[in-house]
Design an enzyme around this catalytic site. Structure first.
Site, mmCIF file in Angstrom:
data_model
loop_
_atom_site.group_PDB
_atom_site.id
_atom_site.type_symbol
_atom_site.label_atom_id
_atom_site.label_comp_id
_atom_site.label_asym_id
_atom_site.label_seq_id
_atom_site.Cartn_x
_atom_site.Cartn_y
_atom_site.Cartn_z
ATOM 1 N N ASP A 38 0.835 -1.172 -0.122
ATOM 2 C CA ASP A 38 0.314 -0.498 -0.031
ATOM 3 C C ASP A 38 0.966 1.291 -0.243
ATOM 4 O O ASP A 38 2.317 1.062 0.705
ATOM 5 C CB ASP A 38 -0.900 0.025 1.180
ATOM 6 C CG ASP A 38 -2.495 0.804 1.049
ATOM 7 O OD1 ASP A 38 -3.067 0.120 0.987
ATOM 8 O OD2 ASP A 38 -1.946 1.708 0.775
ATOM 9 N N PHE A 160 -16.282 -9.833 -5.929
ATOM 10 C CA PHE A 160 -17.570 -10.119 -5.196
ATOM 11 C C PHE A 160 -18.466 -9.980 -3.639
ATOM 12 O O PHE A 160 -18.975 -9.627 -3.376
ATOM 13 C CB PHE A 160 -18.373 -10.583 -5.857
ATOM 14 C CG PHE A 160 -18.468 -10.792 -7.376
ATOM 15 C CD1 PHE A 160 -19.451 -9.830 -8.589
ATOM 16 C CD2 PHE A 160 -17.608 -11.533 -8.190
ATOM 17 C CE1 PHE A 160 -19.559 -9.837 -9.533
ATOM 18 C CE2 PHE A 160 -17.646 -11.452 -9.468
ATOM 19 C CZ PHE A 160 -18.520 -10.802 -9.973
ATOM 20 N N LEU A 161 -17.145 -9.647 -2.877
ATOM 21 C CA LEU A 161 -17.588 -9.849 -1.081
ATOM 22 C C LEU A 161 -17.694 -8.968 -0.911
ATOM 23 O O LEU A 161 -17.856 -7.506 -1.464
ATOM 24 C CB LEU A 161 -15.747 -10.039 -0.668
ATOM 25 C CG LEU A 161 -14.754 -8.231 -0.774
ATOM 26 C CD1 LEU A 161 -15.553 -7.590 0.559
ATOM 27 C CD2 LEU A 161 -13.312 -8.980 0.020
ATOM 28 N N ASN A 216 -23.736 -5.157 -9.039
ATOM 29 C CA ASN A 216 -23.885 -4.084 -8.837
ATOM 30 C C ASN A 216 -25.007 -3.263 -8.830
ATOM 31 O O ASN A 216 -25.648 -3.351 -8.172
ATOM 32 C CB ASN A 216 -22.449 -3.062 -8.557
ATOM 33 C CG ASN A 216 -21.855 -4.205 -7.162
ATOM 34 O OD1 ASN A 216 -22.234 -5.030 -6.836
ATOM 35 N ND2 ASN A 216 -20.316 -3.052 -6.928
ATOM 36 N N PHE A 257 -32.487 -8.443 -1.163
ATOM 37 C CA PHE A 257 -32.226 -7.694 -1.944
ATOM 38 C C PHE A 257 -33.140 -6.890 -1.831
ATOM 39 O O PHE A 257 -33.850 -5.786 -2.927
ATOM 40 C CB PHE A 257 -31.368 -6.637 -3.039
ATOM 41 C CG PHE A 257 -30.389 -7.403 -2.696
ATOM 42 C CD1 PHE A 257 -29.429 -5.537 -2.523
ATOM 43 C CD2 PHE A 257 -29.105 -8.512 -2.424
ATOM 44 C CE1 PHE A 257 -27.765 -5.891 -1.897
ATOM 45 C CE2 PHE A 257 -28.048 -8.835 -1.407
ATOM 46 C CZ PHE A 257 -26.925 -6.729 -1.720
ATOM 47 N N LEU A 258 -34.513 -7.133 -0.883
ATOM 48 C CA LEU A 258 -35.594 -6.444 -1.571
ATOM 49 C C LEU A 258 -36.720 -6.520 0.046
ATOM 50 O O LEU A 258 -37.707 -6.397 0.215
ATOM 51 C CB LEU A 258 -36.659 -7.727 -1.417
ATOM 52 C CG LEU A 258 -36.753 -8.597 -2.890
ATOM 53 C CD1 LEU A 258 -37.793 -9.198 -3.751
ATOM 54 C CD2 LEU A 258 -36.976 -7.103 -4.204
ATOM 55 N N ALA A 260 -36.842 -3.164 1.920
ATOM 56 C CA ALA A 260 -37.179 -1.297 1.225
ATOM 57 C C ALA A 260 -36.448 -0.586 2.914
ATOM 58 O O ALA A 260 -36.809 -0.897 3.827
ATOM 59 C CB ALA A 260 -38.664 -1.378 1.486
ATOM 60 N N CYS A 268 -19.377 1.292 -2.526
ATOM 61 C CA CYS A 268 -19.603 0.600 -3.704
ATOM 62 C C CYS A 268 -21.408 0.927 -4.998
ATOM 63 O O CYS A 268 -20.639 1.467 -5.994
ATOM 64 C CB CYS A 268 -19.460 -1.298 -4.042
ATOM 65 S SG CYS A 268 -18.194 -2.115 -3.192
ATOM 66 N N LYS A 328 -23.533 -0.362 6.944
ATOM 67 C CA LYS A 328 -24.164 -1.748 7.262
ATOM 68 C C LYS A 328 -23.914 -2.306 8.105
ATOM 69 O O LYS A 328 -22.839 -2.300 8.509
ATOM 70 C CB LYS A 328 -24.764 -2.340 5.569
ATOM 71 C CG LYS A 328 -22.962 -2.960 5.649
ATOM 72 C CD LYS A 328 -22.982 -3.796 4.020
ATOM 73 C CE LYS A 328 -23.191 -5.244 4.365
ATOM 74 N NZ LYS A 328 -22.471 -6.343 3.687
HETATM 75 P P1 NAD Z 1 -10.008 1.188 -0.186
HETATM 76 O O1 NAD Z 1 -9.837 1.960 0.252
HETATM 77 O O2 NAD Z 1 -10.458 0.340 0.984
HETATM 78 O O3 NAD Z 1 -8.711 0.266 -0.365
HETATM 79 C C1 NAD Z 1 -7.426 0.580 -0.843
HETATM 80 C C2 NAD Z 1 -6.560 1.004 -0.575
HETATM 81 O O4 NAD Z 1 -5.794 1.044 -1.784
HETATM 82 C C3 NAD Z 1 -6.154 2.013 0.742
HETATM 83 O O5 NAD Z 1 -5.433 1.771 1.773
HETATM 84 C C4 NAD Z 1 -5.735 3.059 -0.353
HETATM 85 O O6 NAD Z 1 -4.366 3.684 0.061
HETATM 86 C C5 NAD Z 1 -5.048 2.016 -1.532
HETATM 87 N N1 NAD Z 1 -4.010 3.000 -2.441
HETATM 88 C C6 NAD Z 1 -4.457 3.641 -3.114
HETATM 89 N N2 NAD Z 1 -4.078 4.129 -4.391
HETATM 90 C C7 NAD Z 1 -2.683 2.990 -4.004
HETATM 91 C C8 NAD Z 1 -1.381 3.345 -4.977
HETATM 92 N N3 NAD Z 1 -1.386 4.184 -5.511
HETATM 93 N N4 NAD Z 1 -0.366 2.518 -4.467
HETATM 94 C C9 NAD Z 1 -0.537 1.906 -3.872
HETATM 95 N N5 NAD Z 1 -1.569 1.478 -2.745
HETATM 96 C C10 NAD Z 1 -2.881 2.086 -3.505
HETATM 97 O O7 NAD Z 1 -10.668 0.234 -1.344
HETATM 98 P P2 NAD Z 1 -11.685 -0.926 -1.210
HETATM 99 O O8 NAD Z 1 -13.017 -0.695 -0.580
HETATM 100 O O9 NAD Z 1 -11.343 -2.216 -0.932
HETATM 101 O O10 NAD Z 1 -11.792 -1.546 -2.620
HETATM 102 C C11 NAD Z 1 -11.032 -1.368 -3.637
HETATM 103 C C12 NAD Z 1 -11.499 -1.572 -4.917
HETATM 104 O O11 NAD Z 1 -11.943 -2.581 -4.861
HETATM 105 C C13 NAD Z 1 -12.742 -1.002 -5.566
HETATM 106 O O12 NAD Z 1 -12.639 -0.353 -6.966
HETATM 107 C C14 NAD Z 1 -13.727 -1.025 -4.606
HETATM 108 O O13 NAD Z 1 -15.070 -0.557 -5.929
HETATM 109 C C15 NAD Z 1 -13.633 -2.552 -5.276
HETATM 110 N N6 NAD Z 1 -14.875 -3.500 -4.442
HETATM 111 C C16 NAD Z 1 -14.686 -2.631 -2.649
HETATM 112 C C17 NAD Z 1 -16.138 -3.880 -2.071
HETATM 113 C C18 NAD Z 1 -15.944 -3.803 -0.493
HETATM 114 O O14 NAD Z 1 -17.318 -3.789 -0.113
HETATM 115 N N7 NAD Z 1 -15.758 -2.846 -0.391
HETATM 116 C C19 NAD Z 1 -16.159 -5.110 -2.702
HETATM 117 C C20 NAD Z 1 -16.197 -5.271 -3.973
HETATM 118 C C21 NAD Z 1 -15.129 -4.234 -4.531
#
Ligand code: NAD
Length: 441
Positions: A38, A160-161, A216, A257-258, A260, A268, A328
């Site tokens: 990160d 999809f988590l 989604n 997902f029903l 209300a 997301c 949530k």
């Molecule tokens: P998040 O913000 O919790 O984590 C993203 C991480 O990436 C952060 O720790 C950030 O510091 C790091 N980061 C950003 N730019 C960086 C770089 N250039 N180099 C290294 N690290 C970098 O985001 P998230 O919730 O984990 O979501 C990540 C992706 O997964 C998104 O595209 C999201 O839509 C997708 N997603 C999320 C979920 C969810 O429930 N959160 C589920 C499915 C998919």
């Protein structure tokens, strides 16, 4: 030579957030060597010190166990992550820009960094949610910036988590989607996921990217659909829970997902809908259905606010208790949480708030501050002396509250339920004015 032996691969995950940390810990649990990287040095320092910067049930224990087995390490060096692994997952954030487009700066930065440090064949996998054709851009970017032409593949493996049940979702997914263009990439990913014994959808990269956005958007639309039905129920005195139950028994519809309520939120659905609407427009399609789903979601918050106002009349100087801040239950994530929007709207009207959440208080305090807000350790504390109590997030501890006690603590026995979580008859018998969404009380 890339090791393709099941469960023994060298993987790095770039982006150690909700998705990156869970995926990293789970891949390590499956026996792989995982580096979670990160660019947030503070986050990496915390992880190295044994802290887990997010709340997700079971994650702390899973990380600790795999760090101890030396299968999971953390770094802020993207170079180290690239050099020491064969498969590199990109799991950085893809937030919304002002115009609704996905901000892909993080994806591009990581693609450039990977290109610079590649020291042999690498499989680069998009795990972040990205608009269709991003894989193409990642491939072009790496090809442009690569220093040594060692060969690489790009693949899409959308995640999809769901927060709150992320580890279970990762380990027992409904399906695993693999979008790849070469046999080598396909085989590597299929072999990596083999221990999970889930249904595999193996397709091209663009279709994989679209599966995520389409899924989604469909789920968000389903929520907006039932919320629209709740408005009709409200007008005619029908019960949206009964309607949803009756609909959900039809296997073609399904019961999920029903529910209300005050509408969807989170990191997301809102951003993915915005991004899908924008990318559709860019490629020449006006996705009116999704625009309507988004608008219904926005109106649902207004509807909820109007219910509070029509019962409390003047909000200025009234005290409102709020149960739940996260978008949530079972997560500390407050990104686009309806509770935060509603609290902001109530503050703007001059109300005082007493809020409580089992795990999102720290994050909420960072965005809401402390002016006119008291952060309470329990639902009972939030109710104490309040003119009204709102349920915003259906955490178990709020479902299990002793409402006879709540009744004694409130200044006025008014509960406005944004999740339709309580039994209207029981609430009425306890002497509450109980207000919910699309249900006659
Ligand atoms: P998040 O913000 O919790 O984590 C993203 C991480 O990436 C952060 O720790 C950030 O510091 C790091 N980061 C950003 N730019 C960086 C770089 N250039 N180099 C290294 N690290 C970098 O985001 P998230 O919730 O984990 O979501 C990540 C992706 O997964 C998104 O595209 C999201 O839509 C997708 N997603 C999320 C979920 C969810 O429930 N959160 C589920 C499915 C998919």
């Amino acid at each position: 030579m890339v090791k393709e032996r099941q469960g023994k691969m060298k993987i790095s995950i770039i982006g150690s957030g909700y998705v990156g940390l869970v995926s990293g810990a789970c891949f390590a649990e499956l026996g792989n060597r995982v580096i979670c990287a990160d660019n947030d040095a503070k986050k990496v320092a915390a992880l190295l010190a044994g802290a887990v910067p997010i709340y997700e049930p079971g994650l702390k224990e899973l990380i600790a166990a795999n760090v101890m087995r030396k299968r999971l390490v953390f770094t802020s060096s993207i170079k180290e992550a690239v050099v020491k692994s064969d498969i590199i997952f990109i799991a950085v954030g893809t937030p919304s820009l002002e115009n609704g487009e996905a901000d892909l700066t993080g994806i591009e930065n990581v693609a450039q960094a990977i290109a610079q440090h590649m020291n042999g064949y690498k499989l680069i996998v998009e795990k972040s949610t990205v608009p269709v054709e991003t894989g193409e851009w990642v491939r072009k970017t790496i090809a442009t910036y690569v220093k040594h032409a060692e060969g690489f593949d790009v693949a899409s493996n959308p995640e999809f988590l769901r927060e709150g049940s992320a580890i279970k979702d990762f380990m027992k997914p409904d399906r695993i989607v693999i979008g790849a263009e070469s046999e080598r990439a396909r085989k590597l990913l299929m072999s990596l996921y083999k221990p999970l014994k889930a249904s595999l959808v193996v397709t091209d990269i663009k279709s994989a990217e679209l599966i995520k956005h389409a899924s989604n958007s469909f789920l968000a639309t389903k929520i907006s659909f039932i919320n629209a039905i709740s408005r009709i129920c409200d007008k005619v005195g029908a019960d949206v829970k009964e309607v949803a139950f009756g609909m959900g028994l039809d296997q073609r519809i399904g019961e999920g997902f029903l529910s209300a309520g005050v509408g969807y939120g989170g990191s997301c659905f809102p951003k993915d809908l915005d991004a899908f609407i924008t990318i559709s427009e860019r490629i020449g399609y006006d996705f009116k259905l999704l625009k309507a789903a988004r608008e219904i979601n926005r109106q649902q918050q207004e509807f909820f606010l109007s219910k509070i106002k029509s019962n409390l009349w003047i909000l200025k100087e009234k005290t409102i208790g709020v149960l739940g801040l996260s978008f949530k239950p079972d997560t500390d994530d407050i990104r686009n949480a309806p509770a935060i929007d509603i609290i902001r709207a109530l503050l703007a009207e001059g109300a005082r708030l007493r809020v409580s959440d089992p795990s999102a208080m720290k994050k909420a305090k960072q965005v809401l501050g402390s002016q006119k807000i008291t952060y309470c350790r329990s639902g009972y504390e939030a109710a104490k002396g309040s003119d009204c109590l709102l349920l915003m997030t259906e955490w178990k501890e709020f479902l299990d509250l002793d409402f006879a006690k709540i009744r004694r603590l409130l200044k006025r026995p008014l509960v406005v339920d944004g999740r339709n979580a309580y039994d209207p008859k029981k609430m009425a018998s306890l002497g509450f004015t109980y207000v919910c969404i699309g249900r006659s009380v």
